[in-house]
Design an enzyme around this catalytic site. Sequence first.
Site, mmCIF file in Angstrom:
data_model
loop_
_atom_site.group_PDB
_atom_site.id
_atom_site.type_symbol
_atom_site.label_atom_id
_atom_site.label_comp_id
_atom_site.label_asym_id
_atom_site.label_seq_id
_atom_site.Cartn_x
_atom_site.Cartn_y
_atom_site.Cartn_z
ATOM 1 N N HIS A 1 0.900 -1.100 -0.289
ATOM 2 C CA HIS A 1 0.026 -0.129 -0.047
ATOM 3 C C HIS A 1 0.961 1.143 0.212
ATOM 4 C CE1 HIS A 1 -3.386 -2.298 1.209
ATOM 5 N NE2 HIS A 1 -2.797 -3.133 2.101
HETATM 6 C C1 BDR Z 1 -2.634 0.764 5.391
HETATM 7 O O1 BDR Z 1 -2.721 0.412 6.964
HETATM 8 C C2 BDR Z 1 -1.340 -0.243 7.345
HETATM 9 O O2 BDR Z 1 -1.530 -1.400 7.970
HETATM 10 C C3 BDR Z 1 -0.283 -0.246 6.312
HETATM 11 O O3 BDR Z 1 0.772 0.293 6.639
HETATM 12 C C4 BDR Z 1 -1.109 0.816 5.373
HETATM 13 O O4 BDR Z 1 -0.423 2.142 5.686
HETATM 14 C C5 BDR Z 1 -3.276 -0.202 4.524
HETATM 15 O O5 BDR Z 1 -4.614 -0.174 5.139
#
Ligand code: BDR
Length: 310
Positions: A239
């Site tokens: 992400h």
């Molecule tokens: C986001 O939530 C976190 O767990 C990850 O680092 C990312 O920023 C994804 O939903």
Amino acid sequence: MSKIPVWMDCDTGTDDAVAIMLASYLDELDLLGISTACGNTIQENAYWNTHRINRLIGTNYPVYRGAEKPLIVPLVTGAHIHGENGLGDVDLPLPEHPVVQKESAWDALYACAKAHPHALRLVATAPLTNIAIAFTKYPELPALLHSVNLMGGSAGVGNITPAAEYNMYVDPQAADIVFRSGAKIYMFGLDVTLQACLSMEDVDELEASGKPAGIFTKACLMHSWPVLSKFGETGFCMHDSCPVMYLAYPELFEGEEAGVVVETRGTITNGKTVTDIYSDKQFPFSNAMVMLKLDRERFISILKTAIMNV
Ligand code: BDR
Ligand code: CA
């Protein structure tokens, strides 16, 4: 060609760690500082994890402590995905002499923005607590930044709840402040980041490279595999690398300008980024570029090269 000045705000975090590696690798970018947020793990871990990544990749990015908790609601960590220590419970050593900065996350970000007026790209890959504090303390900051590239939200499905994406859910009040701030926002939500996944073959390749960052990346991501496979996932979504990649390779992404409002009072929908992309009636404003599509093949190829060569 002059480099693009960048600031990152991270809850370091497995995919945040990879995003820092990517920012460090990309020649086009000049990463000037990293502030740490609570989220995936507590502030203390996020702060020291960022120093650990500095050591792993041989950098000295200044690291600034941010808030210990969200603005109003209690912290919900992501330990089920990121481990108790935030890095998949991999034991990564600290630098021998980590430099401890005295300035807070918000003061340091503001000073950096003032030094690079209208040029600094803020990449936020965490709940937006630090950014909301900075925007509230320094109301001129949103307009002083070039843009805010944030990982968070979704025009469609959620991940931490059926409606909400994790970063928005953890501090919806902070997200609300940021989306209303007038800053130029590029939203890299689940719509696009769920396309940015490393497969098991990809992480095997990273490990087989024998490079410390490649070995670490596979080890820390594997912590989440029992949870991910239970939910039918086939890979590991990077992400947080999306908003970083965009700065050097915008052509890999497609998006639409839209109105985005963060739900802060819903009992089922708290933290949902409500967008007008798919509705007949539109909001009377447009406050974000919502990213929707990714050239996955090129993204993954550049990301793997970065991890193996950082
Ligand atoms: C986001 O939530 C976190 O767990 C990850 O680092 C990312 O920023 C994804 O939903
Ligand atoms: Ca993150």
